[in-house]
Design a protein around this motif. Sequence first.
Motif, PDB file in Angstrom:
ATOM      1  N   ASP A 363       0.899  -1.090  -0.120  1.00 18.53           N
ATOM      2  CA  ASP A 363      -0.019   0.023   0.007  1.00 18.53           C
ATOM      3  C   ASP A 363       0.948   1.168  -0.247  1.00 18.53           C
ATOM      4  O   ASP A 363       0.478   2.250  -0.721  1.00 18.53           O
ATOM      5  CB  ASP A 363      -0.950  -0.002   1.271  1.00 18.53           C
ATOM      6  N   ALA A 364       1.849   1.173   0.706  1.00 21.02           N
ATOM      7  CA  ALA A 364       2.789   2.437   0.707  1.00 21.02           C
ATOM      8  C   ALA A 364       4.241   2.167   0.390  1.00 21.02           C
ATOM      9  O   ALA A 364       4.883   1.394   1.155  1.00 21.02           O
ATOM     10  CB  ALA A 364       2.794   2.808   2.266  1.00 21.02           C
ATOM     11  N   ILE A 365       4.530   2.637  -0.730  1.00 27.84           N
ATOM     12  CA  ILE A 365       6.054   2.406  -1.375  1.00 27.84           C
ATOM     13  C   ILE A 365       6.861   3.278  -0.220  1.00 27.84           C
ATOM     14  O   ILE A 365       8.147   2.440  -0.323  1.00 27.84           O
ATOM     15  CB  ILE A 365       6.015   2.714  -2.874  1.00 27.84           C
ATOM     16  N   ASP A 366       6.569   4.175   0.079  1.00 30.44           N
ATOM     17  CA  ASP A 366       7.509   4.872   1.012  1.00 30.44           C
ATOM     18  C   ASP A 366       7.911   4.288   2.279  1.00 30.44           C
ATOM     19  O   ASP A 366       9.084   4.540   2.958  1.00 30.44           O
ATOM     20  CB  ASP A 366       7.028   6.399   1.206  1.00 30.44           C
ATOM     21  N   ALA A 367       7.114   3.356   2.678  1.00 29.22           N
ATOM     22  CA  ALA A 367       7.177   2.609   3.965  1.00 29.22           C
ATOM     23  C   ALA A 367       8.068   1.036   3.753  1.00 29.22           C
ATOM     24  O   ALA A 367       8.232   0.219   4.655  1.00 29.22           O
ATOM     25  CB  ALA A 367       5.917   2.011   4.729  1.00 29.22           C
ATOM     26  N   LEU A 368       8.731   0.711   2.618  1.00 32.26           N
ATOM     27  CA  LEU A 368       9.259  -0.362   2.176  1.00 32.26           C
ATOM     28  C   LEU A 368      10.686  -0.364   2.927  1.00 32.26           C
ATOM     29  O   LEU A 368      11.380   0.732   2.860  1.00 32.26           O
ATOM     30  CB  LEU A 368       9.453  -0.587   0.747  1.00 32.26           C
ATOM     31  N   PRO A 369      11.018  -1.430   3.663  1.00 25.38           N
ATOM     32  CA  PRO A 369      12.125  -1.416   4.486  1.00 25.38           C
ATOM     33  C   PRO A 369      13.558  -1.583   3.663  1.00 25.38           C
ATOM     34  O   PRO A 369      14.028  -2.668   3.288  1.00 25.38           O
ATOM     35  CB  PRO A 369      11.894  -2.848   5.159  1.00 25.38           C
ATOM     36  N   LEU A 370      13.950  -0.376   2.948  1.00 27.26           N
ATOM     37  CA  LEU A 370      15.015  -0.460   1.802  1.00 27.26           C
ATOM     38  C   LEU A 370      16.281  -0.762   2.518  1.00 27.26           C
ATOM     39  O   LEU A 370      16.701  -0.213   3.326  1.00 27.26           O
ATOM     40  CB  LEU A 370      14.890   0.679   0.812  1.00 27.26           C
ATOM     41  N   LYS A 371      17.114  -1.686   1.881  1.00 24.27           N
ATOM     42  CA  LYS A 371      18.471  -1.850   2.403  1.00 24.27           C
ATOM     43  C   LYS A 371      19.267  -0.464   1.741  1.00 24.27           C
ATOM     44  O   LYS A 371      19.216  -0.261   0.683  1.00 24.27           O
ATOM     45  CB  LYS A 371      19.113  -3.043   1.809  1.00 24.27           C
ATOM     46  N   PRO A 372      20.010   0.154   2.807  1.00 25.09           N
ATOM     47  CA  PRO A 372      21.058   1.325   2.373  1.00 25.09           C
ATOM     48  C   PRO A 372      22.097   0.962   1.560  1.00 25.09           C
ATOM     49  O   PRO A 372      22.758  -0.011   1.529  1.00 25.09           O
ATOM     50  CB  PRO A 372      21.139   1.948   3.527  1.00 25.09           C
ATOM     51  N   ALA A 373      22.685   1.904   0.728  1.00 27.45           N
ATOM     52  CA  ALA A 373      23.894   1.622   0.102  1.00 27.45           C
ATOM     53  C   ALA A 373      25.005   1.420   1.248  1.00 27.45           C
ATOM     54  O   ALA A 373      24.971   1.818   2.416  1.00 27.45           O
ATOM     55  CB  ALA A 373      24.192   2.988  -0.788  1.00 27.45           C
ATOM     56  N   HIS A 374      25.999   0.867   0.579  1.00 26.76           N
ATOM     57  CA  HIS A 374      27.074   0.473   1.393  1.00 26.76           C
ATOM     58  C   HIS A 374      27.670   1.666   2.005  1.00 26.76           C
ATOM     59  O   HIS A 374      28.299   2.743   1.510  1.00 26.76           O
ATOM     60  CB  HIS A 374      28.306  -0.362   0.680  1.00 26.76           C
ATOM     61  N   PRO A 375      28.226   1.689   3.513  1.00 24.09           N
ATOM     62  CA  PRO A 375      28.780   2.717   4.014  1.00 24.09           C
ATOM     63  C   PRO A 375      30.028   3.371   3.185  1.00 24.09           C
ATOM     64  O   PRO A 375      30.303   4.322   3.183  1.00 24.09           O
ATOM     65  CB  PRO A 375      29.237   2.264   5.350  1.00 24.09           C
ATOM     66  N   LYS A 376      30.823   2.373   2.598  1.00 28.03           N
ATOM     67  CA  LYS A 376      32.157   2.997   2.069  1.00 28.03           C
ATOM     68  C   LYS A 376      31.703   3.560   0.499  1.00 28.03           C
ATOM     69  O   LYS A 376      32.752   4.179   0.179  1.00 28.03           O
ATOM     70  CB  LYS A 376      32.859   1.762   1.727  1.00 28.03           C
ATOM     71  N   ALA A 377      30.431   3.538  -0.010  1.00 24.05           N
ATOM     72  CA  ALA A 377      30.175   4.166  -1.173  1.00 24.05           C
ATOM     73  C   ALA A 377      30.072   5.919  -0.873  1.00 24.05           C
ATOM     74  O   ALA A 377      30.322   6.541  -1.729  1.00 24.05           O
ATOM     75  CB  ALA A 377      28.902   3.736  -1.474  1.00 24.05           C
ATOM     76  N   LEU A 378      29.796   6.079   0.616  1.00 26.82           N
ATOM     77  CA  LEU A 378      29.886   7.720   0.921  1.00 26.82           C
ATOM     78  C   LEU A 378      31.325   8.188   0.529  1.00 26.82           C
ATOM     79  O   LEU A 378      31.373   9.296   0.082  1.00 26.82           O
ATOM     80  CB  LEU A 378      29.413   7.818   2.250  1.00 26.82           C
TER      81      LEU A 378
END
Length: 518
Positions: A363-378
Amino acid sequence: MSSEPVSVSAEALPVAAGEVAWKRLSPKAPLAALVPLTGMVGRMLLGALLPTYFAGERGLPTVLWVIVVGLALLMLAIGLYEVATLSYRLDGAQLEIRSGIFTRTSRFIEAARVQNTEVLQPFVSKLLGLVEVKVETASGGKADGHLRGLTPEDAQALIDALQVVRGEGPAGLLPATPGDAAPGERVLSEARLGALLLYGATALGVGVLAVVMGALHEITETFHKLLLPWMEAHWEAVAAPGMGWLAATVAALAGLFGLWVVSGARAVLRFHGFRLVDTGTHLRAVGGLITRRQVTVRRARIQQVVLDEPLLRRALGFGSVEVETAGVRAGKEATERAELLVPVVPTASMPGLLREFVPELPDAIDALPLKPAHPKALLRARIRAVGLGVLVAAPATWFWGPWGALAWGLVPAQLLAAWFDWRFQGWLITDALVVVRQGFWRRRTTVVQRARIQSVRARQGPLERGYGIGHVRIDVAGSYVVLPSVGWDEAQSLIDLLPARRVPKRAGLRLPAQESSP
């Protein structure tokens, strides 16, 4: 699709018993094709007129002008001749299109391979009561079949026949004006004039800049002829303290206003009267002020949906949705590649509309538990941001001294932008879908059907190799999406995981799928 030259007349062979009869275009089809063919021939021969720039006042010799004009008329006659002799028929499971009399060219399109059908009604065709039909397969690029000059009834009969052959049933009656909702159809989205102006004002693309550059050229000519003499006559007032900053501010505001006006006008011309309707097995979208464009997309062929939400549009409470099938047009910008583009979708209506395209979404795409990018990517993003800032600021300081040194302020701005971009990236793999979110200033959320994945590849650049991270690219027919940076071991495991699981249609959403072992 294949092409076969046959050295007999198109009218020489009679229709055998039981053979499907050929159908002709409307007798007014050459008139409808005259304007587009003239424009196409003019663009092709534009290069032949470039020598006139170097010829000065002498111009081109008369013989060359005769050759250029003769070639243009010959090409135009050939194009009109092909339209006048074109015929088509749906024989069994194949759409056959042939043209020519002395040399006949036949094209065969399997009905099962048809991804989308597009109905166009340019201004001239509208005056003549005709439409154009484009039939697209998974080959991408140019339409495989283009019938220019059909009556609306013949166009709808052809579209319905293609759908019946595929076992989908007719899509409903096509009115005289393409895109009107037929009885029993459900309207999913509409775009009003004010919303289209906002859409255009927040979408400054390459096409808008090209139009503005052309306008600036004309403004420059006017400046030299009219405004410059006036400035010379009133130079004391113009050169007064503070007038320079005032003139620069006025010029910047006028330029920005011009960009908004041009972009808004383009949006209205393209999407005026936009409507998206659900016919059951298909989705049909229509829009356009001068040229009415109607696209029919098969629900079963949808392979990728993109939710485009730039920061300014998010603040105004809307975004855009792009729908792509296997017939995606290669080599164009994203919004031009999409077979179906919904320009204005209010934020509150996004979840419901997205589920129309991808029923497996929650129902809410904004509430999906997305996995973040790798910390070293920052760290990688920060190094790239600093490098870009130095690349701009150093030459600016060298050429403009203290004023150019202000460009060093781009470095902290680039670092902040890199953090925002990294912070709001994310990805998720379920049993049926791959969801990828990228960007903060221009947030794009891509939803890919796993059953449509063609290939998966892992890529690791020199800098990424030192950090032990990499990217995963997922290819579907005609398009692709890249996941945010992940650990290299995880990237290798995703290569085996993603193509392996193929679930039946309407499969439910199971969020922990990304944690499963390959």
